[in-house]
Design a protein around this motif. Sequence first.
Motif: not given
Length: 109
Positions: A1-7, A38-42, A56-58
């Motif tokens: 699983m990869q964590r992604h943050g955006q602004v 895409v999971r756990n999108y906030s 991201y779980v792919g």
Amino acid sequence: MQRHGQVVNVRAGKREEYLRLHAAVWPAVEETLTRCNVRNYSIFLLEDTLFAYYEYVGDDHDADMARIAADPVTQEWWTHTDPCQEPWGTGPPAGKGPWRDAAEVWHLD
């Protein structure tokens, strides 16, 4: 699983419209995100800045992001949300739209 943050910033005068849109995100947009791993999108709001986080779980993030960008319903959704946003800071956007990637500097499980 990869964590992604955006602004991204909310464009002046568009805050209420953006909040209204996200109070009822189109189910087909959510289905596409899920189908593309895409999971756990906030999305969080602080003053006029939006911060998005997703997991991201792919196996091929770039390919799945391209699949999202090619989806006709998502493209229509973006015609409503993109005018509400403007780039944050001076760096390059992450790809589609004005969102910029944020680097992860720490994580606690």
